[in-house]
Design a protein around this motif. Sequence first.
Motif, PDB file in Angstrom:
ATOM      1  N   HIS A 161     -25.785 -28.260 -21.035  1.00 16.79           N
ATOM      2  CA  HIS A 161     -25.339 -27.866 -22.376  1.00 16.79           C
ATOM      3  C   HIS A 161     -25.061 -26.370 -22.489  1.00 16.79           C
ATOM      4  O   HIS A 161     -24.516 -25.925 -23.489  1.00 16.79           O
ATOM      5  CB  HIS A 161     -26.368 -28.302 -23.435  1.00 16.79           C
ATOM      6  CG  HIS A 161     -27.641 -27.495 -23.407  1.00 16.79           C
ATOM      7  ND1 HIS A 161     -28.625 -27.701 -22.479  1.00 16.79           N
ATOM      8  CD2 HIS A 161     -28.084 -26.496 -24.196  1.00 16.79           C
ATOM      9  CE1 HIS A 161     -29.637 -26.862 -22.694  1.00 16.79           C
ATOM     10  NE2 HIS A 161     -29.318 -26.120 -23.734  1.00 16.79           N
ATOM     11  N   ARG A 207     -32.277 -31.140 -18.904  1.00 14.31           N
ATOM     12  CA  ARG A 207     -33.248 -30.369 -19.686  1.00 14.31           C
ATOM     13  C   ARG A 207     -33.046 -30.631 -21.173  1.00 14.31           C
ATOM     14  O   ARG A 207     -31.941 -31.038 -21.585  1.00 14.31           O
ATOM     15  CB  ARG A 207     -33.051 -28.874 -19.429  1.00 14.31           C
ATOM     16  CG  ARG A 207     -33.297 -28.511 -17.990  1.00 14.31           C
ATOM     17  CD  ARG A 207     -33.562 -27.039 -17.872  1.00 14.31           C
ATOM     18  NE  ARG A 207     -33.062 -26.557 -16.595  1.00 14.31           N
ATOM     19  CZ  ARG A 207     -32.669 -25.314 -16.373  1.00 14.31           C
ATOM     20  NH1 ARG A 207     -32.681 -24.423 -17.341  1.00 14.31           N
ATOM     21  NH2 ARG A 207     -32.254 -24.951 -15.190  1.00 14.31           N
ATOM     22  N   PRO A 208     -34.078 -30.357 -22.003  1.00 16.83           N
ATOM     23  CA  PRO A 208     -33.883 -30.511 -23.447  1.00 16.83           C
ATOM     24  C   PRO A 208     -32.630 -29.740 -23.868  1.00 16.83           C
ATOM     25  O   PRO A 208     -32.405 -28.609 -23.425  1.00 16.83           O
ATOM     26  CB  PRO A 208     -35.152 -29.898 -24.049  1.00 16.83           C
ATOM     27  CG  PRO A 208     -36.179 -30.021 -22.958  1.00 16.83           C
ATOM     28  CD  PRO A 208     -35.436 -29.915 -21.660  1.00 16.83           C
ATOM     29  N   GLY A 209     -31.820 -30.373 -24.703  1.00 13.66           N
ATOM     30  CA  GLY A 209     -30.537 -29.782 -25.080  1.00 13.66           C
ATOM     31  C   GLY A 209     -29.376 -30.475 -24.365  1.00 13.66           C
ATOM     32  O   GLY A 209     -28.224 -30.399 -24.788  1.00 13.66           O
ATOM     33  N   ASP A 210     -29.712 -31.182 -23.241  1.00 10.69           N
ATOM     34  CA  ASP A 210     -28.676 -31.864 -22.449  1.00 10.69           C
ATOM     35  C   ASP A 210     -28.437 -33.306 -22.928  1.00 10.69           C
ATOM     36  O   ASP A 210     -27.833 -34.100 -22.186  1.00 10.69           O
ATOM     37  CB  ASP A 210     -29.104 -31.941 -20.974  1.00 10.69           C
ATOM     38  CG  ASP A 210     -28.985 -30.613 -20.249  1.00 10.69           C
ATOM     39  OD1 ASP A 210     -28.282 -29.725 -20.748  1.00 10.69           O
ATOM     40  OD2 ASP A 210     -29.602 -30.483 -19.169  1.00 10.69           O
ATOM     41  N   GLU A 211     -28.891 -33.654 -24.119  1.00 13.29           N
ATOM     42  CA  GLU A 211     -28.871 -35.066 -24.545  1.00 13.29           C
ATOM     43  C   GLU A 211     -27.480 -35.702 -24.416  1.00 13.29           C
ATOM     44  O   GLU A 211     -27.356 -36.873 -24.068  1.00 13.29           O
ATOM     45  CB  GLU A 211     -29.372 -35.211 -25.990  1.00 13.29           C
ATOM     46  CG  GLU A 211     -30.879 -35.088 -26.155  1.00 13.29           C
ATOM     47  CD  GLU A 211     -31.389 -33.655 -26.006  1.00 13.29           C
ATOM     48  OE1 GLU A 211     -30.560 -32.728 -26.015  1.00 13.29           O
ATOM     49  OE2 GLU A 211     -32.609 -33.472 -25.875  1.00 13.29           O
ATOM     50  N   ALA A 214     -27.018 -37.189 -21.146  1.00 15.43           N
ATOM     51  CA  ALA A 214     -28.055 -38.144 -20.743  1.00 15.43           C
ATOM     52  C   ALA A 214     -27.601 -39.557 -21.098  1.00 15.43           C
ATOM     53  O   ALA A 214     -28.135 -40.192 -22.008  1.00 15.43           O
ATOM     54  CB  ALA A 214     -29.374 -37.797 -21.417  1.00 15.43           C
ATOM     55  N   ARG A 273     -28.002 -40.913 -24.805  1.00 16.57           N
ATOM     56  CA  ARG A 273     -28.597 -39.643 -25.234  1.00 16.57           C
ATOM     57  C   ARG A 273     -30.128 -39.651 -25.061  1.00 16.57           C
ATOM     58  O   ARG A 273     -30.857 -39.348 -25.981  1.00 16.57           O
ATOM     59  CB  ARG A 273     -28.200 -39.331 -26.683  1.00 16.57           C
ATOM     60  CG  ARG A 273     -26.675 -39.258 -26.880  1.00 16.57           C
ATOM     61  CD  ARG A 273     -26.278 -38.748 -28.247  1.00 16.57           C
ATOM     62  NE  ARG A 273     -26.350 -37.298 -28.302  1.00 16.57           N
ATOM     63  CZ  ARG A 273     -27.241 -36.604 -29.011  1.00 16.57           C
ATOM     64  NH1 ARG A 273     -28.120 -37.235 -29.745  1.00 16.57           N
ATOM     65  NH2 ARG A 273     -27.246 -35.298 -28.995  1.00 16.57           N
ATOM     66  N   ASN A 274     -30.553 -40.033 -23.879  1.00 17.45           N
ATOM     67  CA  ASN A 274     -31.989 -40.157 -23.629  1.00 17.45           C
ATOM     68  C   ASN A 274     -32.306 -39.569 -22.241  1.00 17.45           C
ATOM     69  O   ASN A 274     -32.029 -40.193 -21.214  1.00 17.45           O
ATOM     70  CB  ASN A 274     -32.397 -41.636 -23.709  1.00 17.45           C
ATOM     71  CG  ASN A 274     -33.900 -41.800 -23.716  1.00 17.45           C
ATOM     72  OD1 ASN A 274     -34.605 -41.139 -22.965  1.00 17.45           O
ATOM     73  ND2 ASN A 274     -34.386 -42.672 -24.582  1.00 17.45           N
ATOM     74  N   ILE A 275     -32.858 -38.366 -22.247  1.00 13.46           N
ATOM     75  CA  ILE A 275     -33.067 -37.638 -20.983  1.00 13.46           C
ATOM     76  C   ILE A 275     -34.080 -38.368 -20.089  1.00 13.46           C
ATOM     77  O   ILE A 275     -33.855 -38.532 -18.892  1.00 13.46           O
ATOM     78  CB  ILE A 275     -33.522 -36.190 -21.283  1.00 13.46           C
ATOM     79  CG1 ILE A 275     -32.327 -35.428 -21.885  1.00 13.46           C
ATOM     80  CG2 ILE A 275     -34.033 -35.481 -20.032  1.00 13.46           C
ATOM     81  CD1 ILE A 275     -32.649 -34.034 -22.359  1.00 13.46           C
ATOM     82  N   ALA A 276     -35.165 -38.832 -20.684  1.00 15.65           N
ATOM     83  CA  ALA A 276     -36.203 -39.498 -19.875  1.00 15.65           C
ATOM     84  C   ALA A 276     -35.646 -40.762 -19.225  1.00 15.65           C
ATOM     85  O   ALA A 276     -35.842 -41.006 -18.026  1.00 15.65           O
ATOM     86  CB  ALA A 276     -37.408 -39.831 -20.748  1.00 15.65           C
TER      87      ALA A 276
END
Length: 496
Positions: A161, A207-211, A214, A273-276
């Motif tokens: 992102h 990383r957070p923000g990269d949704e 994802a 939109r789910n990184i995990a």
Amino acid sequence: MSRTGKEYIESLRDGRAVFVHGERVADVPEHPAFRNAVRSVAHLYDMAAGPEHREVMTYPSPRTGQPVNRAFLLPRTPEDLAARREALKLWADATYGLMGRSPDHVAGFLVGFALRPDVFARAGEEFGRHVVGYYEHVRDHDLYVSYVIIHPQIDRSKPAHQQEDPTLYAGVVEERDGGIVVSGAQMLGTASALSNEVFLSCILPLRPGDENYAISVAVPIAAPGVRLIVRRPYAEGVPSVFDYPLSSRFDETDALLVFDKVFVPWERVFVYRNIALTWDQFFETPAHIIGNHQAQVRFWSKTELLAGLAYRIAEVNGVVKLPPVQTMLGELASYCAMASGLVLAADAECVHDPRGFVYPNPTYVYANNWLQATHYTTLLTYLRELAGAGLIQLPSSYRDYQHPEVARDLDRFIRSPGLSSVERTKLFKLAWDLVGSEFAGRHQQYELFYAGARSVTTSIRAFRAFDFAAAKAVVERCLASYDLPPAADPAVAVRA
Ligand SMILES: Cc1cc2nc3c(=O)[nH]c(=O)nc-3n(C[C@H](O)[C@H](O)[C@H](O)COP(=O)(O)OP(=O)(O)OC[C@H]3O[C@@H](n4cnc5c(N)ncnc54)[C@H](O)[C@@H]3O)c2cc1C
């Protein structure tokens, strides 16, 4: 139902946007860049559909009862794993292990997904349904799926992102009632030009923000907005199959895939939109292990070609009985045996998942990934060392044999006992195409990187998969078996 080669070839005439040398390819199956590779894949389909190999290559679809490729078998028992491996090996042998992303590769990933729909369903039960529905669709229509799960190399120091332009890496740019819209690029679509569909996701840590990146989706290669920009095809411009027997027939081609506002209906969205979950789909399901297991069966076939060539060349040159040559062949053989042995060990020591399925043992799968990435170059070096200048002292092309004067010289000076000039040239040109041609160089890069960068990923996966707790317990047991010596006699072990 498993397709014939002819049906597969026809399926590629779907209006796909494939670009080579600045031109859009009008007919992929007839273009010189792809023609022979398409025929090589068609041959695989014919093998599976024909009577001779049907027993090994297919099983009845649980949904339709029709024969479908065994690469799609969900392994419930060790016998299933062995049967699946037999089918993978038969196909790999047909291309001498030189087509890395044959249709059974991504099939392995889909099998891993279908074994664990619960992982996808964590974001909503519909995602579990989507992934199983897609697996069944691909299986029952015998579709060829390629994948692009790596961001293009632009600036690896920044997360997705924070790249200069938010649509450089493929990600979601719009949500609609019926689905999502994806824009950006992804690499590296090996065999995408030869496939029917592409699976798009990201296997790199996000990383957070990269949704927006994802995601995990599948689209037809011919979907509006998908463009394939193919690297230089090695099959083009070769004088003949005789001169480049591998480049001319097994160049699966690699491509940058551009997604230009591509619409993906919800039923083809598996992670949103789910990184995990983008990570977990590969590593909490057995997808990564089953997919890589196929790559290793394929590599096994390649080592057989390499070992055979090395021995044959030493034999032809009359050096095979020399001890230093046998030492070199023995070392080469050891690497080859390790590559096949780890495949067999992974199946023999398979993991029994409590949910009722089995998968190859990750300790051996990841050790094999490391072995291949680290030692493929070593194998090539043995072949080069054994072959010497014979790889270079070759006629420029088959046409030299059509010139009477040159052919006379070739017949006289390029030959070996029991081997005509043409036979010797054929053998050494085959070896050169495996170790020295542009096709060979690409293969070297492929084995080094197909499972990720060696230093960053393959060794770490091997580290995580290995049972260091058990190894440490051995150390503890050993340490516990002796103690400070009694003052009287230091050599006595005080504990059994
Ligand atoms: C021939 C070929 C075919 C391929 N086919 C496919 C395919 O079909 N589908 C697909 O999705 N992908 C495919 N790939 C891509 C492959 O998955 C990637 O090459 C691989 O994941 C490594 O990424 P990269 O090439 O961007 O290398 P990078 O990640 O840029 O790594 C290059 C080097 O940089 C260094 N480096 C990078 N990151 C780090 C870090 N975090 N820490 C320390 N050092 C680092 C390491 O030295 C590494 O060796 C293919 C690659 C090749 C070469």
